[in-house]
Design an enzyme around this catalytic site. Sequence first.
Site, PDB file in Angstrom:
ATOM      1  N   SER A 270       0.779  -1.249   0.035  1.00 40.56           N
ATOM      2  CA  SER A 270      -0.099  -0.002  -0.047  1.00 40.56           C
ATOM      3  C   SER A 270       0.992   1.245   0.007  1.00 40.56           C
ATOM      4  O   SER A 270       2.050   1.003   0.465  1.00 40.56           O
ATOM      5  CB  SER A 270      -0.910  -0.040   1.224  1.00 40.56           C
ATOM      6  OG  SER A 270      -0.199   0.485   2.326  1.00 40.56           O
ATOM      7  N   ASP A 271       0.291   2.430  -0.361  1.00 41.13           N
ATOM      8  CA  ASP A 271       1.205   3.620  -0.282  1.00 41.13           C
ATOM      9  C   ASP A 271       1.099   4.038   1.424  1.00 41.13           C
ATOM     10  O   ASP A 271       0.178   3.363   2.150  1.00 41.13           O
ATOM     11  CB  ASP A 271       0.783   4.686  -1.010  1.00 41.13           C
ATOM     12  CG  ASP A 271       1.909   6.018  -1.244  1.00 41.13           C
ATOM     13  OD1 ASP A 271       2.657   5.913  -0.376  1.00 41.13           O
ATOM     14  OD2 ASP A 271       1.781   6.525  -1.908  1.00 41.13           O
ATOM     15  N   TYR A 272       1.723   4.897   1.778  1.00 41.99           N
ATOM     16  CA  TYR A 272       2.150   5.273   3.221  1.00 41.99           C
ATOM     17  C   TYR A 272       0.762   5.642   3.932  1.00 41.99           C
ATOM     18  O   TYR A 272       0.017   6.317   3.723  1.00 41.99           O
ATOM     19  CB  TYR A 272       3.061   6.524   3.117  1.00 41.99           C
ATOM     20  CG  TYR A 272       3.889   6.719   4.503  1.00 41.99           C
ATOM     21  CD1 TYR A 272       5.011   6.433   4.246  1.00 41.99           C
ATOM     22  CD2 TYR A 272       3.441   7.248   5.679  1.00 41.99           C
ATOM     23  CE1 TYR A 272       6.123   6.780   5.384  1.00 41.99           C
ATOM     24  CE2 TYR A 272       4.093   7.398   6.693  1.00 41.99           C
ATOM     25  CZ  TYR A 272       5.252   7.368   6.683  1.00 41.99           C
ATOM     26  OH  TYR A 272       6.217   7.359   7.894  1.00 41.99           O
ATOM     27  N   ALA A 273       0.400   4.747   4.950  1.00 44.33           N
ATOM     28  CA  ALA A 273      -0.731   4.681   5.812  1.00 44.33           C
ATOM     29  C   ALA A 273      -2.061   4.612   4.929  1.00 44.33           C
ATOM     30  O   ALA A 273      -3.135   4.920   5.544  1.00 44.33           O
ATOM     31  CB  ALA A 273      -0.689   5.948   6.566  1.00 44.33           C
ATOM     32  N   ALA A 274      -1.953   4.435   3.628  1.00 50.55           N
ATOM     33  CA  ALA A 274      -3.186   4.447   2.736  1.00 50.55           C
ATOM     34  C   ALA A 274      -4.182   3.422   3.395  1.00 50.55           C
ATOM     35  O   ALA A 274      -5.319   3.617   3.053  1.00 50.55           O
ATOM     36  CB  ALA A 274      -2.934   4.144   1.468  1.00 50.55           C
TER      37      ALA A 274
END
Length: 740
Positions: A270-274
């Site tokens: 996933s992207d950062y904290a997505a």
Amino acid sequence: MEWKELQNLLKDMSLEEKVGQMVQIPAKVMVSGGIITGPAETVEMTEEMISLVGSILNRTGAKTLKQIQKNFVEKHPHHIPLLIMFDVINGMETIFPIPLAQGCTFSPKLVEKMAKVTAEEAAARGVHVTFSPMLDLVRDARWGRVMESTGEDPWLNAELGKAMVRGYQGGSKISGDNLDLKREGNIAGCLKHFAAYGAPEGGREYDNVEISERSLREDYLPAYQAAVEEGCAMVMSSFNTWNRIPSSGNRWLMRKVLREEMGFDGVLISDYAAIEEMICHGIAEDGKEAAKHAIEAGMDIDMVSSAYIKHLAELVRSGEVLESLVDEAVMRILKLKNDLGLFENPYKDASEEMERLLLACDEHRALAREAAAASFVLLKNEEILPLEKESEEKLAFIGPHVDNAQIYGSWSFPEKPEGTVTVKQGVEQKKNGCMYESGCPVMEKGAVTRSGYREDYSGINLEQMENAALEAAKKADKVVLCLGEHSGQTGECASKASLRLPQQQLDLLRKVHRVNSNIVTVIFSGRPVELKEILEKSKAVIMVWMPGTEGGNAIADVLFGDHVPEGKLAITLPRSVGQVPIYYNCFMTGRPNRDGNSPGFVNGYLDETTKPLYPFGYGLSYTKFEISDVTLSAKCMGKDDILRAKVTVKNTGQYVGTETVQMYLRDVKGSVVRPVKMLRGVEKVTLKPGESCEVSFEINEKMLRFYNIDMNYVSESGEFWVYIGSDSSTEKKEGFLLQI
Ligand code: BGC
């Protein structure tokens, strides 16, 4: 390890250990013992959880990373090493031009070389995976991350994306090369951001994306798909929603399109904290539901959120999530670790010795210089360039970028930024006695950078700065104005509603112009900017983007004619922000505006032409090229035929120069409206004055396919036009019939 051994390892792991593999945390947690900042502050992890994670991000340096790895592997119940990831997008210590500038080289060869050097330096610094290439198609210069993309064209992005993957990973799956991630200097690529992150509404960072499935498939997915086929080891999901679903929880996008249709069998992160952001999006009640959405969508690694680490094991135990989903994700992660050889050597290529030898070494810097020079786009030249090294003429270099070393764009983290060559330093190598004055600050008063720095002009004597610059301009025969954006106003979270240069820079231009009209303007930027007034007041204008470590040398090379400009625009330059989004491969309306300014009930604006300032593919040289009419090897083409389109290119000017010959196709009539032109071939040729050569391109049926009215990917019989020229506005064409 053999596959069987990996399977046995998986069987032997506890559920907590397996979930740990699916969690990525910032490296600083390991270094400073539990401190997490920024969007990850809410990740409350226990020491035990930290001891089981599968990967870390955002730290480089052989010494530190070897130490982290050693401590980690020793304590891990199965001694499974960490994967170490970092954003190395245009260089590690040797900073190459930003990806948008790399796009302007139109050269997969050069882009591959840069990626290879980037990988070698990153590997020595202990990195295993780079979060690159970013293959988001961008048609809106307001979006800050336009600098991270190679531009607006699906075909060019695909070619350059593949080149980056080959460069990082040391080979290509498709060509059957011996792709071996274990080999020294190879790292894994992670293409991003899947999918369509480059089309946020209004160019606003993290905004919703509203494009049709047809556009998604036809324009946005091809570059990602090409990189998957090339063998890119990882894929990162995007922050945005598409079809009102955040990518990290979009099962159709990840399982159906990415895995099933594109055949991606690598690791999805996933992207950062997505994952946790799905709560904010309003499609998950809490972290538990967000984790469920993500695993069901096929997400293998949760980057810096607490969704997986806190809830996945519980979801499995309660029967809400199948353990087989966890197992398949963990197997993919273990396989990547194995492919990188980490079970045998968890440090891979991390080496202080290699850091000393490789980082920003002469050879790497020479490539950075060559690549930067090849990426500059000369927009206008009224016989003022090249400048002469030996002449008596007095030159004044004026502007906030004259002696500015912050010319990398975002995501560049050289350990020794002082190694960057400024314009002043580059010019001093070529000519003595030039004048150098900054004239004004880079940023407008009150303007902010992406990291929150606000310019307040404290401690700056503006009047003195300006006066010194105007004095120099008066004394000079020619002025080189170095203007543009602050590097901190490019990249993630650097969207802008205006594409104008800062007011104080435009004022400087006006004042200099009053005392000296022999102006060459050099524009530094991470995006297309408005240039109308700059073009009016300058005899030459050249875009140098964010050129990196060797920027100043490369600029001096081009200004003084040691490197004849060859770059071409990988993105259309709008006249004003109101024209955005603007792109060459647009669609014919029912009421076309033939010359861009026609009055009446036709497509367009009352107060602006529909024509761009400069079209995609445009760029001048110091020499001149003539491209002949197009000839085709046949007038008809069957399904298995190959057609050859040919032109002759002649250098009719005074300098040895490189022309980028571009082939565009047009499907004249289809079951759905087709783009007015589509780039399908590029050939760079270097010719001496008077020399000519033949350039030919192959056309086959596959190149003519598209999503037809029934959403089938096919070609349709009928007429096609082949355009060949020096940019996308070329009108030279020849037609043929496809009969299938
Ligand atoms: C960016 C990604 C990047 C990640 C890790 C995110 O904010 O969107 O492109 O790879 O951070 O640094």
